[in-house]
Design a protein around this motif. Structure first.
Motif, mmCIF file in Angstrom:
data_model
loop_
_atom_site.group_PDB
_atom_site.id
_atom_site.type_symbol
_atom_site.label_atom_id
_atom_site.label_comp_id
_atom_site.label_asym_id
_atom_site.label_seq_id
_atom_site.Cartn_x
_atom_site.Cartn_y
_atom_site.Cartn_z
ATOM 1 N N THR A 179 0.836 -1.199 0.000
ATOM 2 C CA THR A 179 0.000 0.000 0.000
ATOM 3 C C THR A 179 0.870 1.248 0.000
ATOM 4 O O THR A 179 0.609 2.206 -0.734
ATOM 5 N N PHE A 180 1.927 1.246 0.812
ATOM 6 C CA PHE A 180 2.848 2.384 0.873
ATOM 7 C C PHE A 180 3.485 2.644 -0.495
ATOM 8 O O PHE A 180 3.517 3.772 -0.969
ATOM 9 N N GLU A 181 3.979 1.586 -1.128
ATOM 10 C CA GLU A 181 4.632 1.739 -2.430
ATOM 11 C C GLU A 181 3.655 2.224 -3.495
ATOM 12 O O GLU A 181 3.990 3.061 -4.326
ATOM 13 N N GLU A 182 2.437 1.720 -3.446
ATOM 14 C CA GLU A 182 1.408 2.152 -4.395
ATOM 15 C C GLU A 182 1.080 3.630 -4.185
ATOM 16 O O GLU A 182 0.982 4.403 -5.131
ATOM 17 N N MET A 183 0.943 4.028 -2.931
ATOM 18 C CA MET A 183 0.644 5.420 -2.617
ATOM 19 C C MET A 183 1.799 6.340 -3.031
ATOM 20 O O MET A 183 1.576 7.421 -3.576
ATOM 21 N N ALA A 184 3.029 5.910 -2.808
ATOM 22 C CA ALA A 184 4.200 6.709 -3.196
ATOM 23 C C ALA A 184 4.240 6.902 -4.710
ATOM 24 O O ALA A 184 4.547 7.989 -5.202
ATOM 25 N N ALA A 185 3.910 5.855 -5.467
ATOM 26 C CA ALA A 185 3.916 5.948 -6.928
ATOM 27 C C ALA A 185 2.851 6.929 -7.423
ATOM 28 O O ALA A 185 3.123 7.763 -8.301
ATOM 29 N N ILE A 186 1.656 6.850 -6.868
ATOM 30 C CA ILE A 186 0.570 7.758 -7.271
ATOM 31 C C ILE A 186 0.922 9.189 -6.891
ATOM 32 O O ILE A 186 0.712 10.127 -7.668
ATOM 33 N N THR A 187 1.484 9.370 -5.700
ATOM 34 C CA THR A 187 1.893 10.692 -5.238
ATOM 35 C C THR A 187 2.896 11.296 -6.204
ATOM 36 O O THR A 187 2.795 12.465 -6.582
ATOM 37 N N HIS A 188 3.865 10.498 -6.621
ATOM 38 C CA HIS A 188 4.890 10.970 -7.559
ATOM 39 C C HIS A 188 4.273 11.336 -8.911
ATOM 40 O O HIS A 188 4.653 12.335 -9.521
ATOM 41 N N GLN A 189 3.303 10.538 -9.376
ATOM 42 C CA GLN A 189 2.647 10.786 -10.671
ATOM 43 C C GLN A 189 1.984 12.150 -10.726
ATOM 44 O O GLN A 189 1.988 12.799 -11.767
ATOM 45 N N ILE A 190 1.392 12.598 -9.606
ATOM 46 C CA ILE A 190 0.681 13.879 -9.639
ATOM 47 C C ILE A 190 1.564 15.045 -9.197
ATOM 48 O O ILE A 190 1.099 16.173 -9.086
ATOM 49 N N GLY A 191 2.858 14.768 -8.938
ATOM 50 C CA GLY A 191 3.804 15.851 -8.672
ATOM 51 C C GLY A 191 4.004 16.199 -7.210
ATOM 52 O O GLY A 191 4.561 17.252 -6.903
ATOM 53 N N LEU A 192 3.570 15.338 -6.295
ATOM 54 C CA LEU A 192 3.804 15.588 -4.873
ATOM 55 C C LEU A 192 4.930 14.690 -4.382
ATOM 56 O O LEU A 192 5.300 13.725 -5.043
ATOM 57 N N GLN A 193 5.473 15.016 -3.197
ATOM 58 C CA GLN A 193 6.507 14.193 -2.589
ATOM 59 C C GLN A 193 6.073 13.809 -1.191
ATOM 60 O O GLN A 193 5.476 14.617 -0.486
#
Length: 142
Positions: free
Chosen positions: A98-112
């Motif tokens: 879940t963490f890795e999935e959330m990190a990937a989506i966060t990166h896709q929309i330009g957040l860190q």
């Protein structure tokens, strides 16, 4: 913003609000010269909170979690309030996924994600020890 049903007219108005924005800084009673603000709304701006909440909504919706029920009848759950997110999982594998999935989506929309503020907690009753959690090459504080 089709996903949220926000009319394009409103999206264009927000973009216009953020375009060609100038700011000044006041230091010891003196104003600085104008400078162009090029990176979104100022912190504390009411629009900032709204836009961040829309981003968080997109992240939470895109993490593939069954929306019904609680952690008692599913393998993982995600809770969010403002900029704080809690990931609950029945196992380390589900939580890491879940963490890795959330990190990937966060990166896709330009957040860190803020790695310095990211921590984990384990609630186990079987007495087994858990090693330090490492995700995507980074170790996190317990």
């Amino acid at each position: 913003m089709k996903e949220f049903g926000i009319p394009m007219k409103l999206v264009r108005l927000v973009k216009m609000t953020l375009a060609n924005t100038n700011s000044k800084v006041k230091i010891q009673g003196k104003l600085s010269p104008d400078f162009e603000t090029t990176i979104g709304p100022r912190q504390g701006d009411s629009l900032s909170t709204l836009l961040f909440n829309l981003c968080m909504e997109k992240i939470i919706r895109n993490v593939r979690i069954n929306p019904g029920g609680t952690i008692f009848n599913r393998t993982r759950q995600c809770l969010a309030y403002a900029d704080d997110v809690v990931i609950l999982g029945r196992s380390e594998v589900y939580t890491k996924g879940t963490f890795e999935e959330m990190a990937a989506i966060t990166h896709q929309i330009g957040l860190q994600m803020n790695d310095a503020k990211t921590k984990y907690m384990i609630n186990r009753h079987d007495g087994t020890k858990v090693k330090a959690i490492e995700l995507m090459g980074k170790k996190y504080e317990k």
